[in-house]
Design an enzyme around this catalytic site. Structure first.
Site, PDB file in Angstrom:
ATOM      1  N   ILE B  91       0.830  -1.198   0.000  1.00 28.61           N
ATOM      2  CA  ILE B  91       0.000   0.000   0.000  1.00 28.61           C
ATOM      3  C   ILE B  91       0.867   1.251   0.000  1.00 28.61           C
ATOM      4  CG2 ILE B  91      -1.810   1.256   1.252  1.00 28.61           C
ATOM      5  CD1 ILE B  91      -2.367  -1.482   2.670  1.00 28.61           C
ATOM      6  N   CYS B  92       0.474   2.217  -0.822  1.00 30.25           N
ATOM      7  CA  CYS B  92       1.148   3.512  -0.758  1.00 30.25           C
ATOM      8  C   CYS B  92       0.195   4.494  -0.093  1.00 30.25           C
ATOM      9  CB  CYS B  92       1.493   4.000  -2.165  1.00 30.25           C
ATOM     10  SG  CYS B  92       2.180   5.645  -2.180  1.00 30.25           S
TER      11      CYS B  92
END
Lengths: 363, 199
Positions: B91-92
């Site tokens: 996840i960013c």
């Protein structure tokens, strides 16, 4: 007051032998002494056996009083109604005449529990009634004070309105202080730290302190907010800001109570800053070193002779940002960095960190 | 594991169980082991998004230094989203990296991830291919995301044309996931996907 009254009425029995003072017990003579054999004062019948330093009639002392009733005193030194002795040599210089006891015990330190009669002309209030609320002697030789409605003590002089007024204002001040403390306790005791989620006052005694952020009202314990602000893995901007609302605060102010009222907070912070100013800067080293933070440093810059010096602006090279303007933001961040670091290192070495004053050792 | 991390996770766990979101079935949290370091999260796809009606599983690892460091979170459920790797589930999201704050909790993290599903940030992508598709061909992105939600997160929307193309590639010996990924990357152009897979 409570401790003082117990000190007076608890016979200091058994623990140690009572060192007798060379003063007749004033209660014994009126039949009131409750200490019996443990009394520190002499239990002797009046005018019988008090040792006198005046065995030698050549002693250069004379009576200070000129009253006519003093004529008989030359034959009886020990009359308690005797006028005050004053050595000739001291008669002129001393405005306050010395009592017999003062002269005899000139080198003895003053006993803190010794009750000294007031010197002014107000009535002498009954100490029994004042301390314990009752006096068991019908013909008490002291005046019985009226009860103060605030503190419940019989300590109002019925004839001295000045004393009544003063006592009343003292009582109100004490009451206000108590109320304030009660409010602070009420306000603080349920507060939870936003980082460890513990109730701050339920933590270990050493950790029961709040870390107050100047620019927002989110509650953290001192340990947690300091650890957060020490985090190396995040930007300064992140760790300088409140973990709840991201409002940036330059420092954390330690406090035993939770403070959110702006006035009280301002007071707390300025008290903290003043206390820091009392500490010597470890960079300046009383003139031996140089402090990179110059006159912006919050610690004291003073020479060994105690003289405070203004070392001028910070010596750190001024940085310019890409537009060629002075980058003051960077400078201030570096300064706070230093403060934060010092706070933690000093905290480790602070010995009695529970005391109030040690709250102020770091900045 | 540090004491503070454990006691905090315990509290947070209770907080999540009591929260409104649990009642609305929009987030869930489960323990994987007894020492509170590994957790399993679940979020519902937000309404009016391609992820609606899907449920997405998350792997949560709590570091010893929690809450001074963020938990490590990744998607276990495959998802087509500009800020989530379609391959690894990484996840960013700024709060899981350098924008973490010690007052955040697992509950706020799960809600933030739900918000991320609702509003992707294609300019700060984790998966560049998804992000460019999002920006250049939004309709195709929505269809693909819905298809992925259906395939992996129990979403309701079926796309028979996509399924046919995947089947064609599977017949050539390609695994279903590789086929789906390759086709999704090439806007469901079968020829280009085949070219990529066999080049």
């Amino acid at each position: 007051m409570a401790s003082l009254s117990t000190a007076i009425f608890q016979p200091s029995t058994s623990q140690h032998l009572v060192e007798k003072l060379n003063i007749p017990c004033r209660y014994y003579n009126v039949g009131l002494c409750r200490f019996g054999d443990n009394c520190r004062y002499l239990h002797v019948e009046e005018s019988s056996s008090i040792p006198t330093p005046f065995e030698n009639n050549n002693c250069d002392l004379s009576l200070a009083s000129t009253s006519s009733s003093s004529s008989s005193t030359s034959t009886n030194f020990l009359n308690p109604q005797a006028p005050i002795f004053v050595p000739i040599s001291m008669r002129e210089s001393d405005s306050q005449p010395k009592t017999y006891a003062d002269v005899v015990n000139a080198n003895r330190p003053i006993d803190p529990i010794e009750w000294t009669p007031p010197v002014d002309d107000s009535l002498t209030l009954c100490p029994f009634l004042m301390k314990s609320g009752f006096c068991r002697y019908e013909n008490c030789c002291y005046a019985h004070g009226e009860m103060c409605e605030l503190c419940g003590k019989f300590c109002l002089d019925p004839l001295n309105s000045e004393q009544r007024k003063q006592h009343h204002s003292e009582c109100i001040a004490a009451h206000e202080k108590e109320m304030e403390l009660a409010f602070s306790i009420q306000r603080s005791k349920e507060k939870t730290c936003g980082i460890c989620f513990d109730i701050v006052w339920e933590k270990d005694s050493r950790e029961q302190r709040f870390g107050i952020l100047p620019n927002c009202n989110h509650c953290f314990c001192l340990e947690c907010i300091r650890t957060w602000r020490q985090a190396k893995q995040f930007d300064n901007k992140i760790i300088r800001s409140c973990p709840e609302c991201r409002t940036c605060s330059d420092f954390v102010c330690p406090s035993s109570f939770w403070v959110d009222n702006p006035e009280e907070k301002q007071q707390l912070i300025s008290k903290y800053k003043t206390a820091l100013k009392e500490k010597d800067c470890k960079y300046f080293k009383k003139g031996a070193g140089t402090c990179p933070f110059g006159n912006k440093c919050f610690y004291r810059h003073c020479l060994p002779d105690g003289k405070t010096v203004d070392v001028g602006e910070p010596t750190r090279p001024i940085r310019l940002n890409s537009l060629g303007q002075l980058d003051t933001r960077l400078q201030s961040v570096l300064f706070w960095d230093f403060l934060e670091e010092r706070i933690v290192t000093e905290d480790l070495f602070a010995s009695d960190s529970d005391s109030d004053s040690s709250d102020f050792i770091f900045y | 594991m540090a004491n503070m991390a454990v006691s905090r996770i315990k509290r947070e766990f209770k907080e999540v169980l009591r929260s409104e979101e649990i009642a609305q079935c929009s987030i869930k949290l489960e323990l994987v082991n007894d020492c509170f370091t590994e957790l399993r999260g679940e979020i519902a796809g937000p309404p009016d998004t391609p992820y609606e009606f899907g449920t997405f599983l998350l792997e949560i690892h709590v570091p010893e230094t929690y809450p001074f460091n963020p938990p490590k979170v990744k998607f276990l459920t495959k998802i087509w989203h500009p800020n989530i790797s379609s391959v690894t589930g990484a996840i960013c999201l700024d709060i899981l990296k350098d924008n973490w704050a010690a007052a955040m909790t697992l509950r706020t993290v799960l809600l933030s991830l739900q918000a991320l599903l609702a509003s992707p940030e294609p300019d700060d992508p984790q998966d560049a291919v998804v992000a460019s598709q999002y920006k250049e061909n939004f309709e195709m992105f929505c269809r693909t995301a819905k298809h992925w939600t259906n395939s992996y997160a129990k979403g309701p929307h079926k796309f028979p044309d996509f399924d046919t193309k995947i089947q064609r590639l599977k017949d050539m010996g390609v695994s279903e996931f590789d086929a789906r990924a390759a086709l999704s990357r090439h806007n469901w152009d079968l020829n280009r996907a085949t070219e990529q897979l066999f080049s």
